[in-house]
Write an enzyme that holds these catalytic residues in place. Structure first.
Site, PDB file in Angstrom:
ATOM      1  N   ASP A 291     -15.075 -14.911 -14.351  1.00  0.00           N
ATOM      2  CA  ASP A 291     -15.459 -16.301 -14.093  1.00  0.00           C
ATOM      3  C   ASP A 291     -14.860 -16.702 -12.757  1.00  0.00           C
ATOM      4  O   ASP A 291     -14.280 -15.858 -12.051  1.00  0.00           O
ATOM      5  CB  ASP A 291     -14.997 -17.228 -15.224  1.00  0.00           C
ATOM      6  CG  ASP A 291     -15.956 -18.406 -15.428  1.00  0.00           C
ATOM      7  OD1 ASP A 291     -15.975 -19.297 -14.563  1.00  0.00           O
ATOM      8  OD2 ASP A 291     -16.694 -18.420 -16.421  1.00  0.00           O
ATOM      9  N   HIS A 341     -29.511 -20.372 -19.473  1.00  0.00           N
ATOM     10  CA  HIS A 341     -30.258 -21.626 -19.658  1.00  0.00           C
ATOM     11  C   HIS A 341     -29.883 -22.682 -18.627  1.00  0.00           C
ATOM     12  O   HIS A 341     -30.599 -23.676 -18.476  1.00  0.00           O
ATOM     13  CB  HIS A 341     -30.098 -22.153 -21.085  1.00  0.00           C
ATOM     14  CG  HIS A 341     -28.744 -22.723 -21.394  1.00  0.00           C
ATOM     15  ND1 HIS A 341     -28.516 -23.546 -22.465  1.00  0.00           N
ATOM     16  CD2 HIS A 341     -27.536 -22.580 -20.790  1.00  0.00           C
ATOM     17  CE1 HIS A 341     -27.244 -23.895 -22.510  1.00  0.00           C
ATOM     18  NE2 HIS A 341     -26.633 -23.319 -21.508  1.00  0.00           N
TER      19      HIS A 341
END
EC number: 2.1.1.-
Length: 442
Positions: A291, A341
């Site tokens: 990340d 998404h």
């Protein structure tokens, strides 16, 4: 989940209202009897009422009965009001959002005592607002289960819903984010489309209209620590929901098929929650959590401080931007959970291609855990409308979307024709599905 039988499917000999009434009676009995048989509390609007109606381990048929009950209740309500009363009832929805916004702004949730009532007069003095206005707003909110009025007509106390928001900081942030961000975005969707049409640019969205910014949502939130903190708590509340619980990831894949000492790379894995859940359940797998630098730093410190050595030793935290090529090559598995998404197709394809460059043919697998939108009418409306609300939120926030299965297939093929979708699994009770993908030989 079995498809819901709507009023149109109930047969010509029974009226839609009678048929739905039977569905409600039948499924109410199933849920209520299960709770009674297991010494669990019945649903209640009182402040001490249960937060969750059914435990996560309730049998599948009981879970389905609850969904059928909710769906039939929604449909019978629509039939009973008829087209002539649709608009007046629709108007209550945005008024509830208005009330919630006002009540949060004046801190009413925390000023009402947790364990006793308070008079409208005392509450008005504590907030500095006119008593009559306070009554009007609270009494409207009460028609949607927020707070309860004492029979004396002068005092107000918590309901089960308002008590949850008062006691759970993450749930409260969910409410305030919905009021301050999601609702304005929703109301700006039309203007965004008028300005930019079918643009998929992340800074040409309803968010940009609502908040008059040229920055994409995440970049804009990052300008203000308080807003970013609210968003983080909101996401924590969303992810604590039973429908997106990590247990669905843990049980939804045959992770035992990864060989001993094999590597799973959690791409966009935040501070490591998903990888830690998997590491606790599967001691034979090693994990790399990727990340942005601040997230991996936080995760690495927390893991070192709180996890036993046999788990922490199998976790590697790595700063990585997934819009760049994947640095860990030939891993046994790559995971994208609740990532794609957020991105329009063009960027989602790029993210996938960055992983494909690192995959080893026939060995590496890619797991995507995300929403697969249901076919219209294939699931209870209570389930479908939440999924479709998420779809609109993605449009309004990022110009992205939740995808139907065919759209997932098209996205995967566009990333690389060698990618083969070999399985799609939706664990029981999960709002998301797991897509298992392999890179075939040339």
């Amino acid at each position: 989940m079995t498809p819901y039988s709507s009023a149109a499917d109930l047969g010509s000999t029974v009226s839609p209202l009678e048929g739905l009434s039977s569905v409600i009676t039948k499924n109410t009995s199933i849920v209520s009897q299960y709770l009674q048989a297991n010494n669990l509390p019945q649903p209640s609007p009182e402040a001490n009422g249960p937060v969750v109606v059914l435990p996560s381990d309730a049998p599948q048929d009981v879970q389905q009965a609850r969904q059928q009950l909710i769906a039939a209740s929604l449909e019978i309500f629509q039939l009973a009001i008829g087209p002539s009363e649709f608009l007046p009832h629709l108007a209550t929805n945005f008024q509830y959002i208005s009330c919630l916004t006002w009540l949060a702004h004046y801190d009413i949730f925390h000023l009402v005592p947790r364990d006793k009532n308070i008079s409208y007069a005392d509450l008005a003095r504590a907030t500095g607002v006119p008593e009559q206005r306070l009554k009007s707003i609270l009494r409207m909110a009460m028609t949607s289960s927020l707070f309860r009025e004492h029979p004396n007509g002068t005092d107000v106390g918590h309901s089960a819903v308002s008590a949850l928001l008062a006691s759970d900081d993450d749930a409260y942030s969910y409410a305030t984010y919905m009021c301050s961000k999601t609702a304005p975005m929703a109301m700006s969707m039309t203007e965004a489309h008028k300005r930019w049409g079918a643009s998929t640019r992340t800074n040409e969205t309803a968010y940009n209209v609502a908040f008059n910014t040229e920055l994409p949502l995440f970049d804009d939130l990052a300008q203000n620590k308080a807003r970013m903190g609210e968003f983080a708590r909101y996401m924590r509340s969303v992810r604590s929901s039973e429908t997106v619980a990590l247990k669905h990831l843990v049980s939804g894949v045959d992770w035992e098929s990864i060989p001993a000492g094999g590597m799973l790379v959690d791409v966009g894995g935040s501070t490591g929650g998903a990888a830690i859940a998997l590491a606790q359940a599967y001691p034979h797998i090693r994990f790399t959590i990727q990340d942005l630098p601040e997230n991996v730093e936080t995760g690495e410190k927390a893991a070192a401080a709180s996890l036993p050595a046999d788990i922490a030793s199998r976790l590697t935290f790595q700063a990585h931007d997934f819009t760049l090529p994947q640095p860990v090559r030939a891993a046994d598995a790559y995971l994208l959970r609740m990532i794609l998404h957020d991105w329009p197709d063009e960027q989602a394809v790029k993210i996938l291609r960055n992983i494909v460059t690192a995959m080893e043919e026939t060995k590496s697998r890619l797991f995507i855990m995300d929403t697969v939108l249901p076919k219209p009418g294939s699931v209870p409306v209570s389930v479908e409308r939440i999924a479709r609300a998420r779809d609109l939120t993605m449009i309004q926030s990022f110009n992205s979307k939740e995808r139907e299965l065919d759209e997932w297939k098209e996205l995967i093929t566009a990333a690389d024709p060698r990618l083969q979708l070999i399985a799609v699994t939706q664990p029981l009770g999960s709002a998301m599905s797991i897509l298992e993908i392999q890179l075939s030989a040339k």
